[in-house]
Write a protein that holds these residues in place. Structure first.
Motif, mmCIF file in Angstrom:
data_model
loop_
_atom_site.group_PDB
_atom_site.id
_atom_site.type_symbol
_atom_site.label_atom_id
_atom_site.label_comp_id
_atom_site.label_asym_id
_atom_site.label_seq_id
_atom_site.Cartn_x
_atom_site.Cartn_y
_atom_site.Cartn_z
ATOM 1 N N ILE A 131 0.838 -1.203 0.000
ATOM 2 C CA ILE A 131 0.000 0.000 0.000
ATOM 3 C C ILE A 131 0.871 1.251 0.000
ATOM 4 C CG2 ILE A 131 -1.645 1.323 1.392
ATOM 5 C CD1 ILE A 131 -2.705 -1.489 2.349
ATOM 6 N N LEU A 132 1.944 1.223 0.773
ATOM 7 C CA LEU A 132 2.885 2.349 0.818
ATOM 8 C C LEU A 132 3.436 2.665 -0.561
ATOM 9 C CD1 LEU A 132 4.724 4.202 2.799
ATOM 10 C CD2 LEU A 132 6.422 2.403 2.435
ATOM 11 N N ASN A 133 3.609 1.613 -1.373
ATOM 12 C CA ASN A 133 4.247 1.770 -2.680
ATOM 13 C C ASN A 133 3.269 1.872 -3.848
ATOM 14 O OD1 ASN A 133 7.393 1.483 -2.474
ATOM 15 N ND2 ASN A 133 6.555 0.039 -0.976
ATOM 16 N N LEU A 134 1.974 1.971 -3.560
ATOM 17 C CA LEU A 134 1.009 2.140 -4.640
ATOM 18 C C LEU A 134 1.206 3.495 -5.323
ATOM 19 C CD1 LEU A 134 -2.295 0.822 -2.993
ATOM 20 C CD2 LEU A 134 -1.068 -0.221 -4.912
ATOM 21 N N PRO A 135 1.123 3.529 -6.645
ATOM 22 C CA PRO A 135 1.215 4.810 -7.349
ATOM 23 C C PRO A 135 0.055 5.716 -6.936
ATOM 24 C CG PRO A 135 1.439 2.966 -8.872
ATOM 25 C CD PRO A 135 0.972 2.393 -7.568
ATOM 26 N N LYS A 136 0.251 6.995 -7.047
ATOM 27 C CA LYS A 136 -0.794 7.950 -6.689
ATOM 28 C C LYS A 136 -2.038 7.684 -7.517
ATOM 29 C CE LYS A 136 -1.671 12.898 -6.135
ATOM 30 N NZ LYS A 136 -1.118 14.280 -6.282
ATOM 31 N N GLY A 137 -3.178 7.611 -6.851
ATOM 32 C CA GLY A 137 -4.443 7.379 -7.526
ATOM 33 C C GLY A 137 -4.819 5.915 -7.656
ATOM 34 N N GLN A 138 -3.886 5.024 -7.289
ATOM 35 C CA GLN A 138 -4.160 3.588 -7.360
ATOM 36 C C GLN A 138 -4.388 3.060 -5.941
ATOM 37 O OE1 GLN A 138 -5.432 0.592 -8.251
ATOM 38 N NE2 GLN A 138 -4.346 0.962 -10.196
ATOM 39 N N GLU A 139 -5.463 2.322 -5.747
ATOM 40 C CA GLU A 139 -5.824 1.833 -4.416
ATOM 41 C C GLU A 139 -5.709 0.319 -4.273
ATOM 42 O OE1 GLU A 139 -7.164 3.595 -1.472
ATOM 43 O OE2 GLU A 139 -5.986 5.093 -2.547
ATOM 44 N N GLN A 140 -5.444 -0.386 -5.380
ATOM 45 C CA GLN A 140 -5.462 -1.835 -5.323
ATOM 46 C C GLN A 140 -4.141 -2.463 -5.723
ATOM 47 O OE1 GLN A 140 -8.957 -2.680 -7.834
ATOM 48 N NE2 GLN A 140 -10.121 -3.051 -5.956
ATOM 49 N N MET A 141 -4.003 -3.744 -5.381
ATOM 50 C CA MET A 141 -2.802 -4.506 -5.724
ATOM 51 C C MET A 141 -3.203 -5.799 -6.425
ATOM 52 S SD MET A 141 -1.854 -5.940 -1.889
ATOM 53 C CE MET A 141 -2.317 -4.403 -1.047
ATOM 54 N N SER A 142 -2.228 -6.432 -7.057
ATOM 55 C CA SER A 142 -2.436 -7.735 -7.704
ATOM 56 C C SER A 142 -1.607 -8.787 -6.988
ATOM 57 C CB SER A 142 -2.021 -7.685 -9.178
ATOM 58 O OG SER A 142 -2.844 -6.827 -9.921
ATOM 59 N N TRP A 143 -2.120 -10.005 -6.973
ATOM 60 C CA TRP A 143 -1.379 -11.122 -6.385
ATOM 61 C C TRP A 143 -1.093 -12.166 -7.450
ATOM 62 C CZ3 TRP A 143 -4.273 -12.591 -1.199
ATOM 63 C CH2 TRP A 143 -4.195 -11.506 -0.307
ATOM 64 N N LEU A 144 0.138 -12.644 -7.467
ATOM 65 C CA LEU A 144 0.539 -13.783 -8.286
ATOM 66 C C LEU A 144 0.926 -14.909 -7.336
ATOM 67 C CD1 LEU A 144 2.777 -12.132 -11.043
ATOM 68 C CD2 LEU A 144 0.547 -13.209 -11.379
ATOM 69 N N ILE A 145 0.190 -16.014 -7.379
ATOM 70 C CA ILE A 145 0.424 -17.110 -6.443
ATOM 71 C C ILE A 145 0.859 -18.353 -7.227
ATOM 72 C CG2 ILE A 145 -0.537 -18.447 -4.539
ATOM 73 C CD1 ILE A 145 -2.681 -16.265 -4.244
ATOM 74 N N ASP A 146 2.112 -18.746 -7.040
ATOM 75 C CA ASP A 146 2.692 -19.871 -7.773
ATOM 76 C C ASP A 146 2.604 -21.139 -6.925
ATOM 77 O OD1 ASP A 146 4.176 -21.582 -9.345
ATOM 78 O OD2 ASP A 146 6.112 -20.739 -8.735
ATOM 79 N N PHE A 147 1.857 -22.126 -7.410
ATOM 80 C CA PHE A 147 1.667 -23.357 -6.650
ATOM 81 C C PHE A 147 2.642 -24.469 -7.047
ATOM 82 C CE2 PHE A 147 -2.241 -21.304 -5.496
ATOM 83 C CZ PHE A 147 -2.509 -21.798 -4.210
ATOM 84 N N THR A 148 3.661 -24.136 -7.814
ATOM 85 C CA THR A 148 4.657 -25.136 -8.196
ATOM 86 C C THR A 148 5.285 -25.749 -6.945
ATOM 87 O OG1 THR A 148 5.176 -23.930 -10.232
ATOM 88 C CG2 THR A 148 6.796 -25.535 -9.460
ATOM 89 N N GLY A 149 5.241 -27.091 -6.862
ATOM 90 C CA GLY A 149 5.858 -27.789 -5.737
ATOM 91 C C GLY A 149 5.033 -27.814 -4.464
ATOM 92 N N TRP A 150 3.836 -27.231 -4.535
ATOM 93 C CA TRP A 150 3.003 -27.190 -3.319
ATOM 94 C C TRP A 150 2.414 -28.558 -2.995
ATOM 95 C CZ3 TRP A 150 -2.133 -28.296 -2.329
ATOM 96 C CH2 TRP A 150 -2.654 -27.841 -1.101
ATOM 97 N N SER A 151 2.303 -28.823 -1.693
ATOM 98 C CA SER A 151 1.634 -30.037 -1.229
ATOM 99 C C SER A 151 0.892 -29.705 0.059
ATOM 100 C CB SER A 151 2.658 -31.149 -0.970
ATOM 101 O OG SER A 151 3.470 -30.824 0.153
ATOM 102 N N MET A 152 0.052 -30.604 0.507
ATOM 103 C CA MET A 152 -0.702 -30.374 1.734
ATOM 104 C C MET A 152 0.216 -30.150 2.929
ATOM 105 S SD MET A 152 -3.949 -30.186 1.251
ATOM 106 C CE MET A 152 -4.591 -30.464 2.894
#
Length: 293
Positions: A131-152
């Motif tokens: 949030i601190l690093n959001l450009p002026k006028g932008q209120e949202q962020m994007s998430w990239l979630i990589d599940f490579t190698g994930w297990s329970m």
């Protein structure tokens, strides 16, 4: 037709501006961190999350102010959570999406902690940092979630997941623009179905499942990211490397900005990996008006 649509938009904007003023009046006088937090963009996000119902938005933001007064997310510093980030399980990307949103990269397979408190505190810190690093006028962020190698075995307990969802939805409303779950294994479908029960429908709509070598997934990813910036792990051309010492340096620099934004006296914390915020020479004031989370 263009004029009518434009007039309608102006009317809608005016209506929302009035709602913001109503909410300000309903909340009453504020001071300190609460005053900084309750910027007009913040009030708009809470109103949006409650379908522009002033009373419901008021209740929601008052609960957030109470939470922030006890949890104190603005006072968390990198040195307190650096151990959780050693593997790079969550980091802020060096690029933005096509809408200029800050991108958080998450790699659940790199989970290195069983501490619910530690995992949550680490995530909250990085949310505040994004949030601190959001450009002026932008209120949202994007998430990239990589599940490579994930297990329970790397999955966090459902109780922790529920608490994270609660914090995100109730104290960071309308901060998530979109989340891409890349290459999740079939077994994760069951985990997500359980978690989705606690998700607001509007939030659930922002979650996109994407897969390698899938035309629809490729088109979705390239519509949101430049291929040159997107890491190979997500079907792009860039190389994703996490250097904990370098990332720690960035976070410590941002800790100085955070303290300045919130009007806090920066403390001299122990150094993570030989570097601390006390090593940073404060930079001239930059535009972080959108940092009120």
């Amino acid at each position: 037709m263009f004029r009518r649509r434009n007039a309608h938009q102006l009317e809608d904007d005016s209506h929302k501006d009035n709602k913001v003023r109503e909410l300000k009046s309903a909340i009453g006088p504020l001071s300190g961190h609460s005053l900084v937090f309750c910027s007009d963009p913040s009030l708009r996000r809470y109103l949006d999350a409650r379908n522009w119902n002033v009373e419901k938005a008021k209740k929601m933001i008052e609960e957030t102010l109470k939470w922030r007064s006890t949890y104190k997310p603005q006072e968390i510093r990198w040195n307190q959570v650096a151990h959780e980030g050693e593997t790079g399980k969550i980091s802020r990307a060096s690029f933005h999406d096509r809408q200029g949103r800050v991108v958080l990269i998450m790699r659940p397979a790199l989970q290195n902690s069983t501490s619910s408190e530690g995992n949550i505190k680490h995530l909250v810190y990085l949310l505040e940092n994004a949030i601190l690093n959001l450009p002026k006028g932008q209120e949202q962020m994007s998430w990239l979630i990589d599940f490579t190698g994930w297990s329970m075995a790397a999955n966090v307990p459902m109780k922790t997941t529920r608490e994270i969802i609660h914090i995100l939805q109730n104290h960071y409303p309308e901060r998530l623009g979109i989340a891409f779950l890349y290459n999740p294994p079939r077994i994760f479908q069951a985990v997500y179905r359980a978690a989705k029960y606690f998700l607001d429908p509007c939030t659930a709509e922002k979650v996109k499942f994407v897969y390698p070598k899938d035309k629809a997934s490729d088109e979705l990813m390239t519509s949101h990211f430049d291929v040159e910036n997107l890491p190979k792990e997500f079907g792009g051309e860039a190389t994703l490397e996490y250097d904990h010492e370098d990332f720690s340096r960035q976070m410590c620099e941002d800790d100085v900005k955070t303290a300045k934004y919130w009007g806090l006296e920066e403390k001299h914390y122990p150094k993570p990996n030989g570097f601390s915020a006390s090593d940073v020479v404060p930079e001239p004031a930059t535009s972080i008006a959108s940092a009120a989370s």
